[in-house]
Each structure stands twice: as C-alpha cells, then as structure tokens.
Design a protein around this motif. Structure first.
Motif, PDB file in Angstrom:
ATOM      1  N   TRP A  53     -48.715   1.014  10.247  1.00 35.32           N
ATOM      2  CA  TRP A  53     -48.012   0.501   9.080  1.00 35.32           C
ATOM      3  C   TRP A  53     -48.870  -0.329   8.115  1.00 35.32           C
ATOM      4  O   TRP A  53     -48.843  -0.069   6.913  1.00 35.32           O
ATOM      5  N   PRO A  54     -49.640  -1.311   8.548  1.00 40.03           N
ATOM      6  CA  PRO A  54     -50.409  -2.077   7.550  1.00 40.03           C
ATOM      7  C   PRO A  54     -51.375  -1.199   6.753  1.00 40.03           C
ATOM      8  O   PRO A  54     -51.523  -1.370   5.540  1.00 40.03           O
ATOM      9  N   ASP A  55     -52.023  -0.255   7.419  1.00 40.81           N
ATOM     10  CA  ASP A  55     -52.951   0.638   6.722  1.00 40.81           C
ATOM     11  C   ASP A  55     -52.204   1.599   5.801  1.00 40.81           C
ATOM     12  O   ASP A  55     -52.670   1.907   4.706  1.00 40.81           O
ATOM     13  N   GLU A  56     -51.066   2.066   6.250  1.00 45.09           N
ATOM     14  CA  GLU A  56     -50.259   2.989   5.433  1.00 45.09           C
ATOM     15  C   GLU A  56     -49.754   2.283   4.182  1.00 45.09           C
ATOM     16  O   GLU A  56     -49.751   2.848   3.090  1.00 45.09           O
ATOM     17  N   MET A  57     -49.317   1.046   4.337  1.00 42.91           N
ATOM     18  CA  MET A  57     -48.837   0.285   3.200  1.00 42.91           C
ATOM     19  C   MET A  57     -49.986   0.015   2.225  1.00 42.91           C
ATOM     20  O   MET A  57     -49.804   0.112   1.009  1.00 42.91           O
ATOM     21  N   GLN A  58     -51.157  -0.293   2.742  1.00 42.10           N
ATOM     22  CA  GLN A  58     -52.318  -0.529   1.876  1.00 42.10           C
ATOM     23  C   GLN A  58     -52.715   0.746   1.138  1.00 42.10           C
ATOM     24  O   GLN A  58     -53.024   0.711  -0.052  1.00 42.10           O
ATOM     25  N   TRP A  59     -52.682   1.898   1.840  1.00 40.21           N
ATOM     26  CA  TRP A  59     -53.012   3.161   1.192  1.00 40.21           C
ATOM     27  C   TRP A  59     -52.027   3.461   0.069  1.00 40.21           C
ATOM     28  O   TRP A  59     -52.416   3.849  -1.029  1.00 40.21           O
ATOM     29  N   ALA A  60     -50.746   3.265   0.349  1.00 31.20           N
ATOM     30  CA  ALA A  60     -49.724   3.533  -0.662  1.00 31.20           C
ATOM     31  C   ALA A  60     -49.834   2.563  -1.826  1.00 31.20           C
ATOM     32  O   ALA A  60     -49.626   2.944  -2.988  1.00 31.20           O
ATOM     33  N   ALA A  61     -50.163   1.310  -1.549  1.00 34.12           N
ATOM     34  CA  ALA A  61     -50.279   0.320  -2.620  1.00 34.12           C
ATOM     35  C   ALA A  61     -51.448   0.629  -3.550  1.00 34.12           C
ATOM     36  O   ALA A  61     -51.389   0.327  -4.740  1.00 34.12           O
ATOM     37  N   THR A  62     -52.500   1.260  -3.037  1.00 31.64           N
ATOM     38  CA  THR A  62     -53.648   1.577  -3.895  1.00 31.64           C
ATOM     39  C   THR A  62     -53.573   2.967  -4.508  1.00 31.64           C
ATOM     40  O   THR A  62     -54.027   3.170  -5.625  1.00 31.64           O
ATOM     41  N   HIS A  63     -52.997   3.944  -3.797  1.00 31.89           N
ATOM     42  CA  HIS A  63     -52.992   5.315  -4.284  1.00 31.89           C
ATOM     43  C   HIS A  63     -51.692   5.751  -4.942  1.00 31.89           C
ATOM     44  O   HIS A  63     -51.683   6.726  -5.692  1.00 31.89           O
ATOM     45  N   ALA A  64     -50.601   5.082  -4.649  1.00 36.04           N
ATOM     46  CA  ALA A  64     -49.305   5.499  -5.198  1.00 36.04           C
ATOM     47  C   ALA A  64     -48.684   4.389  -6.036  1.00 36.04           C
ATOM     48  O   ALA A  64     -47.494   4.174  -6.012  1.00 36.04           O
ATOM     49  N   ASN A  65     -49.512   3.683  -6.790  1.00 33.16           N
ATOM     50  CA  ASN A  65     -48.987   2.580  -7.579  1.00 33.16           C
ATOM     51  C   ASN A  65     -48.860   2.923  -9.058  1.00 33.16           C
ATOM     52  O   ASN A  65     -48.505   2.078  -9.858  1.00 33.16           O
ATOM     53  N   GLY A  66     -49.114   4.171  -9.429  1.00 32.52           N
ATOM     54  CA  GLY A  66     -49.038   4.556 -10.825  1.00 32.52           C
ATOM     55  C   GLY A  66     -47.616   4.846 -11.271  1.00 32.52           C
ATOM     56  O   GLY A  66     -46.657   4.784 -10.512  1.00 32.52           O
ATOM     57  N   LYS A  67     -47.512   5.170 -12.551  1.00 33.01           N
ATOM     58  CA  LYS A  67     -46.204   5.500 -13.114  1.00 33.01           C
ATOM     59  C   LYS A  67     -45.999   7.005 -13.211  1.00 33.01           C
ATOM     60  O   LYS A  67     -44.995   7.450 -13.758  1.00 33.01           O
ATOM     61  N   ASN A  68     -46.921   7.781 -12.672  1.00 30.52           N
ATOM     62  CA  ASN A  68     -46.761   9.235 -12.725  1.00 30.52           C
ATOM     63  C   ASN A  68     -45.741   9.691 -11.697  1.00 30.52           C
ATOM     64  O   ASN A  68     -45.392   8.965 -10.760  1.00 30.52           O
ATOM     65  N   SER A  69     -45.253  10.883 -11.866  1.00 29.56           N
ATOM     66  CA  SER A  69     -44.170  11.375 -11.007  1.00 29.56           C
ATOM     67  C   SER A  69     -44.629  11.566  -9.558  1.00 29.56           C
ATOM     68  O   SER A  69     -43.822  11.393  -8.634  1.00 29.56           O
ATOM     69  N   THR A  70     -45.884  11.902  -9.346  1.00 28.86           N
ATOM     70  CA  THR A  70     -46.381  12.069  -7.980  1.00 28.86           C
ATOM     71  C   THR A  70     -46.315  10.747  -7.216  1.00 28.86           C
ATOM     72  O   THR A  70     -45.879  10.715  -6.055  1.00 28.86           O
ATOM     73  N   SER A  71     -46.715   9.663  -7.847  1.00 25.40           N
ATOM     74  CA  SER A  71     -46.644   8.346  -7.209  1.00 25.40           C
ATOM     75  C   SER A  71     -45.202   7.922  -6.973  1.00 25.40           C
ATOM     76  O   SER A  71     -44.877   7.340  -5.935  1.00 25.40           O
TER      77      SER A  71
END
Length: 182
Positions: A92-110
């Motif tokens: 979980w901590p690594d998954e949350m960090q990955w999501a916070a850095t890679h899925a933080n945009g405003k695009n539809s994929t994120s």
C-alpha cells in the motif's frame, strides 16, 4: 488562524476523485492508516487472530491487505492490466506513492486510475468484512467485474471519462484463477 499545513502527497487521489463517496471515504481512511484491521484491533486486545481473512496466510495489516495479499494483488494487477498499466502490484505505501506521482494529472487516464484505485480499496475492504461477519465468499473475478461495471457507470456521467472508458474493454479477459477451497 489555522496556520500553515503541508499538503499530503495523496490529496489528489482523494480530493479530485469522481468515484462514489463511500469509495473515497474508505480510501481516505486507508491513506490515514485508520482502518480497523486485525493487527490494529489486536493491539487494543480486541481480536483473537491476526490472520488475513482473504488469503488465510499472512498477518492482516494495511500493507498486506492492500495489495500484498495474493487475493487482493490478483484483483489489483488485473485492473492495472485492464487500464493498460503493465506492472506488478506493490504494498500500500508504495502503491499510494506511485499513484500520487503518476496519476495526479487532470487527464482522463489519471482520473480513471484514481477511480479504479478507490473502488478497488473499497471492494476489497467490503469483501474482507463479508468474509468475517457474514461468512460469504466471492472470487476475485466477481469483484473485478463489479468494479469495472461501477467505474463504467460513474464514468458515463463525465464526458472525458466516457470517451476514455469506451477505449477500455467493458468485459476484459479475466485470468484463470486457481479455485481455493476453505
């Protein structure tokens, strides 16, 4: 009057998420480390066993439950592949960090990734509670299909998300999972 507070890295996962409010509430509790997992209950002297109710193998902690447990890792990796992200699940901590850095945009994929993350955490937590309190078991494929259907339903309400979700398969090919008799 309130003072200056540092922004937490996972705020975008919770605040800008188009998922259901119940998904976001559980995601926020997990981000704060406030879910009543068995290890936490045991530290208060409440529970008798610390075994994970999903895999019956490891100790039930937040890091194990999301997504180190083989049951939840199967769900999360399948949903990652469905989104076109080909990597193994992390704790979980690594998954949350990955999501916070890679899925933080405003695009539809994120935005879709944030919704799927919140839905996955919620449904895994609900499955854990069903197994403990109601003695009901569902396979990972049932939960994966339910998550995808709910994400599709909520995504259809937003124009950009509806276009992104049309590119994804509504009925993905699920992996063949070994049957676990308990």
């Amino acid at each position: 009057m309130r003072g200056d507070f540092l922004k937490v890295p996972w705020r975008r996962l919770v605040c800008n998420n188009y998922g259901a409010p119940k998904w976001i509430f559980i995601l926020r509790l997990v981000a704060h480390g406030r879910l009543y997992t068995r290890d936490r209950l045991d530290s208060w002297g409440i529970t008798t066993t610390q075994d994970c109710s999903l895999c019956l193998d490891g100790l039930e902690t937040l890091a194990h439950l999301f997504f180190h447990c083989p049951y939840s890792a199967t769900i999360w990796e399948t949903l990652l592949h469905w989104q076109g992200i080909y990597r193994i699940s992390m704790i979980w901590p690594d998954e949350m960090q990955w999501a916070a850095t890679h899925a933080n945009g405003k695009n539809s994929t994120s935005e879709v990734h944030r919704m799927v993350l919140a839905a996955s955490v919620y449904h895994i937590w609900i499955e854990r509670n069903h197994r403990i309190f109601q003695h009901r078991r569902r396979g990972p494929d049932e939960i994966i299909r339910q998550i995808i259907q709910e994400v599709f339903h909520r995504g259809q309400l937003r124009g950009r998300l509806a276009q992104r979700l049309e590119m994804l398969n509504f009925y993905p090919q699920l992996p063949t999972l070994p049957v676990q008799l308990v």
